[in-house]
Structure formats: structure tokens, C-alpha cells
Enzyme design. Sequence first.
Site, PDB file in Angstrom:
ATOM      1  N   GLY A 137       0.868  -1.178   0.000  1.00  0.00           N
ATOM      2  CA  GLY A 137       0.000   0.000   0.000  1.00  0.00           C
ATOM      3  C   GLY A 137       0.907   1.231   0.000  1.00  0.00           C
ATOM      4  O   GLY A 137       2.121   1.130  -0.254  1.00  0.00           O
TER       5      GLY A 137
ATOM      6  N   ARG B  68     -14.974  13.146  12.269  1.00  0.00           N
ATOM      7  CA  ARG B  68     -15.783  11.955  11.975  1.00  0.00           C
ATOM      8  C   ARG B  68     -16.462  11.359  13.199  1.00  0.00           C
ATOM      9  O   ARG B  68     -17.586  10.890  13.116  1.00  0.00           O
ATOM     10  CB  ARG B  68     -14.891  10.903  11.350  1.00  0.00           C
ATOM     11  CG  ARG B  68     -14.417  11.338  10.006  1.00  0.00           C
ATOM     12  CD  ARG B  68     -13.411  10.397   9.442  1.00  0.00           C
ATOM     13  NE  ARG B  68     -13.039  10.897   8.134  1.00  0.00           N
ATOM     14  CZ  ARG B  68     -12.115  10.359   7.378  1.00  0.00           C
ATOM     15  NH1 ARG B  68     -11.444   9.312   7.793  1.00  0.00           N
ATOM     16  NH2 ARG B  68     -11.835  10.877   6.201  1.00  0.00           N
TER      17      ARG B  68
HETATM   18  C1  LIG Z   1     -12.733   3.668   1.115  1.00  0.00           C
HETATM   19  C2  LIG Z   1     -11.600   4.360   1.799  1.00  0.00           C
HETATM   20  C3  LIG Z   1     -11.270   5.651   1.471  1.00  0.00           C
HETATM   21  C4  LIG Z   1     -10.221   6.305   2.116  1.00  0.00           C
HETATM   22  N1  LIG Z   1      -9.921   7.581   1.758  1.00  0.00           N
HETATM   23  C5  LIG Z   1      -8.888   8.213   2.375  1.00  0.00           C
HETATM   24  C6  LIG Z   1      -8.535   9.554   2.013  1.00  0.00           C
HETATM   25  O1  LIG Z   1      -9.131  10.157   1.136  1.00  0.00           O
HETATM   26  N2  LIG Z   1      -7.498  10.121   2.661  1.00  0.00           N
HETATM   27  C7  LIG Z   1      -6.791   9.485   3.635  1.00  0.00           C
HETATM   28  O2  LIG Z   1      -5.850  10.065   4.181  1.00  0.00           O
HETATM   29  N3  LIG Z   1      -7.105   8.204   3.970  1.00  0.00           N
HETATM   30  C8  LIG Z   1      -8.113   7.563   3.369  1.00  0.00           C
HETATM   31  N4  LIG Z   1      -8.421   6.279   3.728  1.00  0.00           N
HETATM   32  C9  LIG Z   1      -7.526   5.551   4.631  1.00  0.00           C
HETATM   33  C10 LIG Z   1      -6.304   5.067   3.849  1.00  0.00           C
HETATM   34  O3  LIG Z   1      -6.688   4.668   2.561  1.00  0.00           O
HETATM   35  C11 LIG Z   1      -5.579   3.904   4.516  1.00  0.00           C
HETATM   36  O4  LIG Z   1      -5.408   4.152   5.873  1.00  0.00           O
HETATM   37  C12 LIG Z   1      -4.221   3.709   3.887  1.00  0.00           C
HETATM   38  O5  LIG Z   1      -4.312   3.624   2.487  1.00  0.00           O
HETATM   39  C13 LIG Z   1      -3.529   2.467   4.444  1.00  0.00           C
HETATM   40  O6  LIG Z   1      -2.320   2.306   3.754  1.00  0.00           O
HETATM   41  P1  LIG Z   1      -1.285   1.194   4.205  1.00  0.00           P
HETATM   42  O7  LIG Z   1      -0.161   1.270   3.244  1.00  0.00           O
HETATM   43  O8  LIG Z   1      -0.981   1.359   5.644  1.00  0.00           O
HETATM   44  O9  LIG Z   1      -2.071  -0.189   4.070  1.00  0.00           O
HETATM   45  P2  LIG Z   1      -2.878  -0.857   2.849  1.00  0.00           P
HETATM   46  O10 LIG Z   1      -3.067   0.048   1.704  1.00  0.00           O
HETATM   47  O11 LIG Z   1      -4.066  -1.488   3.473  1.00  0.00           O
HETATM   48  O12 LIG Z   1      -1.899  -1.987   2.345  1.00  0.00           O
HETATM   49  C14 LIG Z   1      -1.682  -3.158   3.063  1.00  0.00           C
HETATM   50  C15 LIG Z   1      -0.731  -4.026   2.277  1.00  0.00           C
HETATM   51  O13 LIG Z   1      -0.316  -5.104   3.103  1.00  0.00           O
HETATM   52  C16 LIG Z   1      -0.454  -6.316   2.404  1.00  0.00           C
HETATM   53  N5  LIG Z   1      -0.725  -7.346   3.399  1.00  0.00           N
HETATM   54  C17 LIG Z   1      -1.651  -7.347   4.387  1.00  0.00           C
HETATM   55  N6  LIG Z   1      -1.538  -8.452   5.118  1.00  0.00           N
HETATM   56  C18 LIG Z   1      -0.533  -9.162   4.595  1.00  0.00           C
HETATM   57  C19 LIG Z   1       0.072 -10.386   4.922  1.00  0.00           C
HETATM   58  N7  LIG Z   1      -0.326 -11.106   5.972  1.00  0.00           N
HETATM   59  N8  LIG Z   1       1.087 -10.836   4.133  1.00  0.00           N
HETATM   60  C20 LIG Z   1       1.522 -10.130   3.073  1.00  0.00           C
HETATM   61  N9  LIG Z   1       1.006  -8.931   2.745  1.00  0.00           N
HETATM   62  C21 LIG Z   1      -0.003  -8.474   3.494  1.00  0.00           C
HETATM   63  C22 LIG Z   1      -1.570  -6.092   1.430  1.00  0.00           C
HETATM   64  O14 LIG Z   1      -1.433  -6.992   0.368  1.00  0.00           O
HETATM   65  C23 LIG Z   1      -1.309  -4.643   1.028  1.00  0.00           C
HETATM   66  O15 LIG Z   1      -0.331  -4.637   0.009  1.00  0.00           O
HETATM   67  C24 LIG Z   1      -9.489   5.637   3.108  1.00  0.00           C
HETATM   68  C25 LIG Z   1      -9.837   4.329   3.455  1.00  0.00           C
HETATM   69  C26 LIG Z   1     -10.897   3.707   2.835  1.00  0.00           C
HETATM   70  C27 LIG Z   1     -11.286   2.352   3.291  1.00  0.00           C
END
Ligand SMILES: Cc1cc2nc3c(=O)[nH]c(=O)nc-3n(C[C@H](O)[C@H](O)[C@H](O)COP(=O)(O)OP(=O)(O)OC[C@H]3O[C@@H](n4cnc5c(N)ncnc54)[C@H](O)[C@@H]3O)c2cc1C
Length: 637
Positions: free
Chosen positions: A42, A330
Site C-alpha cells: 500500500g 468523523r
Molecule cells: C474507502 C476508503 C477511502 C479512504 N480515503 C482516504 C482519504 O481520502 N485520505 C486518507 O488520508 N485516507 C483515506 N483512507 C484511509 C487510507 O486509505 C488507509 O489508511 C491507507 O491507504 C492504508 O495504507 P497502508 O499502506 O498502511 O495499508 P494498505 O493500503 O491497506 O496496504 C496493506 C498491504 O499489506 C499487504 N498485506 C496485508 N496483510 C498481509 C500479509 N499477511 N502478508 C503479506 N502482505 C499483506 C496487502 O497486500 C497490502 O499490500 C481511506 C480508506 C478507505 C477504506
Amino acid sequence: MQLDSKIPDGPLSEKWDRHRFELKLVNPANKTKSKIIVVGTGLAGASASATLAELGYEVMTFCIQDSPRRAHSIAAQGGINAAKNYQNDGDSIWRLFYDTIKGGDFRSREANVYRLAQISNNIIDQCVAQGVPFAREYGGQLANRSFGGAQVSRTFYARGQTGQQLLLGAYGSLSRQIAAGKVRLFTRREMLDLVVIDGKARGIIARNLVSGELEKHAADAVVLASGGYGNAFYLSTNAMGSNISAAFASYRKGASFANPCFVQIHPTCIPVHGTYQSKLTLMSESLRNDGRVWVPRSPEDRRPPDQIPETERDYYLEEKYPRFGNLVPRDVASRRAKVQCDMGKGVGGTRLAVYLDLKDAIEKDGRDVIARKYGNLFEMYEKITAQDPYETPMMIYPAVHYTMGGLWVDYNLMSTIPGLFVLGEANFSDHGANRLGASALMQGLADGYFIIPYSIGDYLAKSSHDTAREDHSAFNESSLQVETRIKKLLSIGGKRTVDDFHRELGHILWENCGMTRKEKDLKKAKKLIADLRAEFWENVLVGGTGKGFNQSLEKAGRVADFLQFGELMVMDALERKESCGCHFNEDFQTDEHEALRDDENFCHVSAWEYRGEGSKPKFHKEPLEFENVELTQRSYK
Ligand SMILES: Cc1cc2nc3c(=O)[nH]c(=O)nc-3n(C[C@H](O)[C@H](O)[C@H](O)COP(=O)(O)OP(=O)(O)OC[C@H]3O[C@@H](n4cnc5c(N)ncnc54)[C@H](O)[C@@H]3O)c2cc1C
């Protein structure tokens, strides 16, 4: 277990600069000798992988999807905050810092949040340089809009697809490193265990989700960016694959879990419409820039919205919070929607909805302007509900959306296991008891592009260790444990599907540990979850085998972890005898029904230490110290 936040000394605004100078560097030749595992692609994981590889480290990156671009971050809609003050409307690093600390109801670390506000501006520069197509004003300047809990416009956006565009930017950088041979990408892999050798994180056990094979991967450090745990509630706005398993496996290996009960419920989602629905859809908070939230004044009023005159509408947020209006944070907006529905003023078939109305904005700015800002959201709404939001107000209701809790990390983003770093939504770091809109993308990218490159170098420079090897007995032990659990899941042969257990867990959590909580309900939930978990291990039905693609098995493992985690979440909510941000315990509220904090007894991070199967986890506190802001009752009136 010692919780040392490692917050640097000195004035708030100088801490990060000074700390960066004091962190040890790894010389370029030695970087190529260090291997780093990054779990997650992500925004947090992709930005970290790309940046660490660019620095010269050998990176191995894992994700469960078939492409990094399918990480849940792609769903982010509304925008990303930064204190550029392009609007000249009074914004500054200090104001972004203050809004975020206050938005989190004074349950986050000052030093972390200030650093986040400082770095926010670098993120925008980085993303623009990558070609992220942020919306622009007529004159070419990047455009901004407002999000909840702020009176300035500081949210940068790309229509309602900001996450997608930012992820494509990070993915571009990641792909460059893959092509250069600096990142080895492992798609369709699920991390199922963390391997700890001599107290340090030295690798992972991952299952190849296509072949079913268990793989051992060794490294000098592990970076976890595996996202949030909102799906514990079954129905949430998260991607279906979002899970807690990687974080929970690390918790079982000694990483402390912080504030598990801090779960954000987003006020503007498409309401639940049926028992067998598996997913909820967000309607971005950005819509509250132009949309007005209302319900009929009278609970008896069953007329369609266009027949209810202005005088008989209750614009309850504008009336109660004149300063912030529809853009209250929120947690506040969600609770107010619930109160309206509890009073019988909810709309729609289930009466669990309120209106989000853009009629005035369409009349004022014209349909084209509104379509340019929110067109894709309107299309999504129409596809799901078969109603045209240009013609009739949207119906919305709060839903689980984001998790502020996560693995405990210090200022360097290192967990309580040396060598295990945690980024993005998977850590607990910056949002306290409530996250302000558009700040998750900011935090994930701050962690990945700008913090981990410094802090992991310091760890590697100070560690003297041999290169970890996959034939170490710790890898064999971990792999055997994972294999035993898989065999157990496949052998139960019960009568209830995995989804059935998950749905029931979600219902228990939503009803008892959701928008509002009470001690009595939490105690009840704890027992219900324990019983459900016991039944799961005797009566779950997981078809197929472990040798190959088996989605039922994948889900079973994740739900088993959610069940165990659900108990921890409830335990944490029970321990926090106050209300703060999203954690609204009805026994602790002001006369105006707002969250009533108890700063004397609960101004701390709650951190839980795993003590083995069947034993109560040990509770630790990290006191929060506020030297720069005054702790006040949060008010948005
Ligand atoms: C619908 C929606 C809209 C949003 N809009 C906004 C916005 O406009 N602005 C904002 O600031 N935030 C927003 N958010 C929040 C934000 O999108 C997330 O908090 C953020 O994208 C999380 O990013 P991350 O990289 O931490 O995790 P994620 O994007 O969830 O990525 C997780 C990664 O970990 C991998 N993974 C998970 N478990 C495992 C495992 N056991 N083994 C191997 N790989 C694994 C997955 O494959 C993925 O690649 C929104 C959330 C949602 C649900």
C-alpha cells in the site's frame, strides 16, 4: 517490557532535524549488504520499498494481491493533507499539528504529530515530482479542499481517486527498483509468522497463495506495512483482503499492541441494505465540503426529501456546531447521525440513514463544477443504490473505516521487537483516539518516504549480526507451527462457514464495541467472543486442501486471528474508563453528550503484551506528555 518512546529532547520544532542528524548512517557500500523485508505494498509499504531500494538496500517486498497496485490504499478517495498554505487562509505547520492533536482528542504523541505536519509538505513535492495528477486551480496552483476538524483548506486531491493516483506514483517508483534488481517482489504471498532470533526480527514465514507452499525468508530487518484491522467488524469500508494476521503474528512473537479499541467509524457511508452483504462503501468526507447533512425535524415525517420544506428539515450539524458545521470530525458526525436515528428521525427503508444533500451546491456552482469534484463518487453511489445524487439527496450512515490502534512503535517506528518496524495504518502512531480525514495517506507516505529511510539505517548501523539464514532452527520452528495450524483448520470439518463466524463476530463488535460502548455490553461481548472463538475451532468448515489456491483456508486463518483480536479490542475498551475520540463510553459524557476525557487517569497509550494462549495479556502504559498544547475539552461549536 519497557515502552521507551525515544522522543528526542529539545524544542518541538527542532526534534526531528536534530534526531535525523544524530541517527547513525550506513555507508553506501554497506547498504548493499543489508537485506530488508517489507510486508505490504500500500502507500506505506510501496513508498518504503522504493525509497529503501533507492538508498541501496536489498529489499524483498510481499503482498497478498496479484499486484502491488491492488493494495487497499487504492480505494482512498478524498485527499491528503499538507500545510502548504497555498490558500493563504491561515494554515501553518503548527495549525496542522494542533488540529491533528486536538482531532485525536489528545491521545497521541506531540513529537510524532509535529513531525508529521512538518513532513506533510515534502510529501506533496515528492508526489508532484512523480507526476501524481493533483487537481489544480485555473492558474496552475495545486487546488485544495477542506476536511473535517479543520477551518482551513489543506487537502490535496485527485478527484475522488487520490489514493489510486498516489499509489500509482509510489508503484512507479517501486517498479523502477524492481527493474533495477534492487527490489524482489513476491506477490500472492501471505505472511503468516514473524521469525525472531535472539530477540530480533530476522525474517518471515509466508504462504504462497497459489501453490500453497510455505516459504522462509530471512533478512536483517522486517518492515510491516500490512494495513488496518477494520474488517474485524466484518462489514467495513476496507478492502475484503484487509486483515490483522501479519500484525497479530508479530504480537504473538512479542510486539506490543497499542490502543486496539480505537476504531474510526466514518459518518458518510452507503447504509447496510441486507444480511448477506459483505462490504460497505464509503462516500468521501470531501462531499461534506459542499453537501449538507439533514433529517426531517419530525420523526413522523415520511415524505420523500423533495417534499419536505426547508423549515421542516433539521440541519443538525450546522445548528449544533456553527463554527465547523458539516465539517466536524468523523467521530462527532457519526455519533450525531446515530442520535438522530435513535430518535426515530432516520430516513430510508431501514430508518438507519440521514441525508447528504448537494442540491444547494449544484444550484450555486452548477452541475459541471460539482461533477468535476465528485463525479466518480456520484457514479459509484448511483451504481450501488440506483438513485441519482444529482437529483435526490444521498442517504448515508456511519460505518467502520479506519483503525487508529496498531502495533506499538517508538519515534523511530520500531516495535517492541528490535528490527521490526511498523508503518502506515498497521502502527498506532499519530492519530490518537480519532483520525482527521486525509491524514492517513499523509502518515503512510511520511512513514515510508521520509522516516523509515533514516530510522532503519540507525538500527542497521548499530546492529552487529551475522546474515540471517533460512536454515536456522527458528525458521523451522515457525514454519512447523504455521503448518500445524493450517492442518488443524483443514481437519475440523464442522458445519459453519468461515463467513458465518466472521459475520457473527462483526455483529458482536458493532453492537457492543462500536460507535458507543458501555461496561455492561463490553463484558457481554467479551464472553460472546470467547464462546464464538471456542466454537470456531470445533465447528468451522474449511473445504479443500492446503496444497494450492484455497480462499476458504486463507479466510479461515484471518478470521481465527480476528476472533482472538476481538477479545483484545474489548479488553482494551473495558480498561479505558473514560470517553475520548472514537471511544465513546456512555458512562463518561459531558452534559452536551460529548466525549468526556479523564486526563488524570487515562492520558496514556495502552499497550498490550501477549503472554501465551489462554493467558490474559499484560497491560502497559506509555504516559503522554503535553508540553506545547493545553489539554482542553474538544469543542467544534
Ligand atoms: C474507502 C476508503 C477511502 C479512504 N480515503 C482516504 C482519504 O481520502 N485520505 C486518507 O488520508 N485516507 C483515506 N483512507 C484511509 C487510507 O486509505 C488507509 O489508511 C491507507 O491507504 C492504508 O495504507 P497502508 O499502506 O498502511 O495499508 P494498505 O493500503 O491497506 O496496504 C496493506 C498491504 O499489506 C499487504 N498485506 C496485508 N496483510 C498481509 C500479509 N499477511 N502478508 C503479506 N502482505 C499483506 C496487502 O497486500 C497490502 O499490500 C481511506 C480508506 C478507505 C477504506
